[in-house]
Write an enzyme that holds these catalytic residues in place. Structure first.
Site, mmCIF file in Angstrom:
data_model
loop_
_atom_site.group_PDB
_atom_site.id
_atom_site.type_symbol
_atom_site.label_atom_id
_atom_site.label_comp_id
_atom_site.label_asym_id
_atom_site.label_seq_id
_atom_site.Cartn_x
_atom_site.Cartn_y
_atom_site.Cartn_z
ATOM 1 N N ASP A 181 -3.509 -12.706 -3.855
ATOM 2 C CA ASP A 181 -3.369 -11.464 -4.637
ATOM 3 C C ASP A 181 -2.171 -10.622 -4.247
ATOM 4 O O ASP A 181 -2.059 -9.483 -4.672
ATOM 5 C CB ASP A 181 -4.662 -10.643 -4.554
ATOM 6 N N GLU A 182 -1.282 -11.185 -3.453
ATOM 7 C CA GLU A 182 -0.213 -10.378 -2.891
ATOM 8 C C GLU A 182 1.086 -11.175 -2.841
ATOM 9 O O GLU A 182 1.062 -12.336 -2.438
ATOM 10 C CB GLU A 182 -0.620 -10.063 -1.449
ATOM 11 N N ASP A 222 0.340 -5.979 -5.077
ATOM 12 C CA ASP A 222 -0.976 -6.236 -4.466
ATOM 13 C C ASP A 222 -2.047 -5.879 -5.494
ATOM 14 O O ASP A 222 -2.095 -4.753 -5.975
ATOM 15 C CB ASP A 222 -1.122 -5.376 -3.203
HETATM 16 P P1 TTP Z 1 -6.733 -7.257 -0.057
HETATM 17 O O1 TTP Z 1 -5.542 -7.092 -0.920
HETATM 18 O O2 TTP Z 1 -6.646 -6.892 1.377
HETATM 19 O O3 TTP Z 1 -7.959 -6.417 -0.642
HETATM 20 P P2 TTP Z 1 -8.383 -6.152 -2.119
HETATM 21 O O4 TTP Z 1 -7.399 -6.723 -3.102
HETATM 22 O O5 TTP Z 1 -9.784 -6.645 -2.277
HETATM 23 O O6 TTP Z 1 -8.426 -4.579 -2.194
HETATM 24 P P3 TTP Z 1 -7.208 -3.549 -2.288
HETATM 25 O O7 TTP Z 1 -7.389 -2.842 -3.589
HETATM 26 O O8 TTP Z 1 -7.394 -2.634 -1.117
HETATM 27 O O9 TTP Z 1 -5.936 -4.356 -2.226
HETATM 28 O O10 TTP Z 1 -7.266 -8.750 -0.143
HETATM 29 C C1 TTP Z 1 -7.182 -9.522 -1.322
HETATM 30 C C2 TTP Z 1 -8.345 -10.470 -1.441
HETATM 31 O O11 TTP Z 1 -8.427 -11.294 -0.279
HETATM 32 C C3 TTP Z 1 -9.672 -9.737 -1.525
HETATM 33 O O12 TTP Z 1 -10.036 -9.409 -2.839
HETATM 34 C C4 TTP Z 1 -10.623 -10.695 -0.874
HETATM 35 C C5 TTP Z 1 -9.788 -11.491 0.103
HETATM 36 N N1 TTP Z 1 -10.032 -11.038 1.496
HETATM 37 C C6 TTP Z 1 -10.855 -11.807 2.308
HETATM 38 O O13 TTP Z 1 -11.341 -12.865 1.907
HETATM 39 N N2 TTP Z 1 -11.108 -11.359 3.593
HETATM 40 C C7 TTP Z 1 -10.580 -10.197 4.090
HETATM 41 O O14 TTP Z 1 -10.840 -9.815 5.251
HETATM 42 C C8 TTP Z 1 -9.713 -9.421 3.234
HETATM 43 C C9 TTP Z 1 -9.106 -8.135 3.727
HETATM 44 C C10 TTP Z 1 -9.479 -9.892 1.959
HETATM 45 MG MG MG Z 2 -5.338 -6.399 -2.906
#
Ligand code: TTP
Ligand code: MG
Length: 349
Positions: free
Chosen positions: A103-104, A8
């Site tokens: 991103d995952e 992630d």
């Molecule tokens: P996440 O992996 O949930 O968040 P993140 O990568 O920004 O932060 P973390 O370090 O906690 O992992 O989500 C990945 C991407 O997806 C994020 O950068 C933006 C998008 N996203 C949205 O568009 N809407 C949302 O509600 C969430 C949670 C994420």
């Molecule tokens: Mg993330």
């Protein structure tokens, strides 16, 4: 016993923006929609999170918490391109990759010969490559199944990794708060808390039948998750055939006009969902109607490009006199099949 890695990216969209403009590095930044248009943050960096900002928060609220917040527009094409580069790195270690979002992803490295077959070292190597080639940081979870790997990737965030070996599962699960289980949102967590259940250890005291009675089908998954069990395989070829959004209305809609009025909102939501995933050729548009008696129909047609008017036309073709009150409307698209070439280029996520 499988070896699963969940990767992630750290504050993904924000991290890409900081990388591309180092002047932003030490500032609280967010990516999202403008405050004056009822926009929300899609994400923000860790500096902004210190002020209490988070994903899905209304942008106006974020500015009231953090007046110096730097707001950037969502640049989906850029994040898609980076995601594709990340997958190129993944594929050096395994082909068994299941993307969950840009991103995952889950990686099954059970049979990988890299790094002497050590999933821990493979996760480290992938994170090193992401840092070296793309100047971005990722977190990883390593475990014998998908559920545990996903929980673990959150454990040492940002820029960390956490391994749950088989012999550590029992001790890991007992104190784990139920809200750490993917799929347990606010509502489920509250339901459980009302019953005095705060941890997975608490959950383990309940029979499968009781959990199903309490939470429906998800109760069955929960019964296994709270023991650290998950048999779901990593599914590498999850190629989406369609994408749709639907809404069940609090009050049944009784006229064609009332149904039509709902289409722009559904359409806007569909556009947002389409934005978030890889560009694909749209082959058909369809509409789904569920009536008050729960019977449902769908109507579809071949299209060249997505248009709201097509949904309006599909709706009006449904014989109005046959219509009972409508409880649900869905709108969606079916994608043209992906060619093997596009597949190789990683256009799946
Ligand atoms: P996440 O992996 O949930 O968040 P993140 O990568 O920004 O932060 P973390 O370090 O906690 O992992 O989500 C990945 C991407 O997806 C994020 O950068 C933006 C998008 N996203 C949205 O568009 N809407 C949302 O509600 C969430 C949670 C994420
Ligand atoms: Mg993330």
């Amino acid at each position: 016993m499988r070896k699963i890695i969940h990767i992630d990216m750290d504050c993904f969209y924000a991290a890409v923006e900081m990388r591309d403009n180092p002047a932003l590095r030490d500032k609280p930044i967010a990516v999202g929609g403008a405050a004056n248009a009822r926009g929300v943050l899609t994400t923000c960096n860790y500096a902004a999170r210190k002020f209490g900002c988070h994903s899905a928060m209304p942008t106006a609220r974020a500015f009231s918490l953090c007046p110096d917040l730097v707001l950037l527009p969502v640049a989906m094409d850029k994040y898609r391109a980076v995601s594709s580069d990340i997958h190129t790195i993944f594929r050096q270690y395994t082909d068994c990759i299941e993307p969950l979002s840009l991103d995952e992803a889950y990686l099954d490295v059970t049979d990988s010969a890299h790094c002497q077959g050590s999933a821990t070292l493979i996760a480290q190597a992938i994170r090193n490559e992401i840092a070296k080639q793309l100047h971005l940081s990722a977190s990883a979870g390593v475990a014998p199944n998908k559920f545990l790997a996903k929980v673990a990737s959150d454990w040492r965030k940002p820029n960390g990794q956490f391994v749950i070996p088989p012999e550590a599962i029992d001790n890991f699960m007992v104190p784990l708060p139920v809200k750490k289980i993917p799929g347990v949102g606010k509502v489920t967590a509250e339901k459980l808390h009302d019953k005095g259940i705060a941890t997975c250890g608490d959950l383990q005291a309940f029979s499968k039948a009781t959990l199903i009675e309490m939470l429906g089908k998800f109760g069955q998954s929960l019964y296994h998750y709270c023991r650290g069990e998950d048999e779901r395989p990593v599914e590498p070829t999850r190629i989406r055939k369609s994408l749709s959004v639907e809404n069940t209305y609090l009050q049944d809609l009784t006229t064609l006009e009332a149904c039509q009025k709902r289409l722009p909102d559904l359409y806007a939501e569909l556009e947002v969902r389409l934005e978030k995933q890889a560009k694909r050729d749209i082959h058909k548009q369809f509409i789904k109607i569920k009536f008050a008696d729960f019977t449902q129909i769908t109507r579809e047609c071949v299209v060249e490009a997505l248009q709201l008017d097509t949904f309006i036309a599909l709706l009006s073709h449904i014989e109005t006199e046959l219509m009972q009150p409508v409880r649900l409307i869905g709108v969606g698209v079916r994608f043209a099949p992906i060619t093997p070439d596009a597949q190789k280029q990683g256009a799946l996520f």
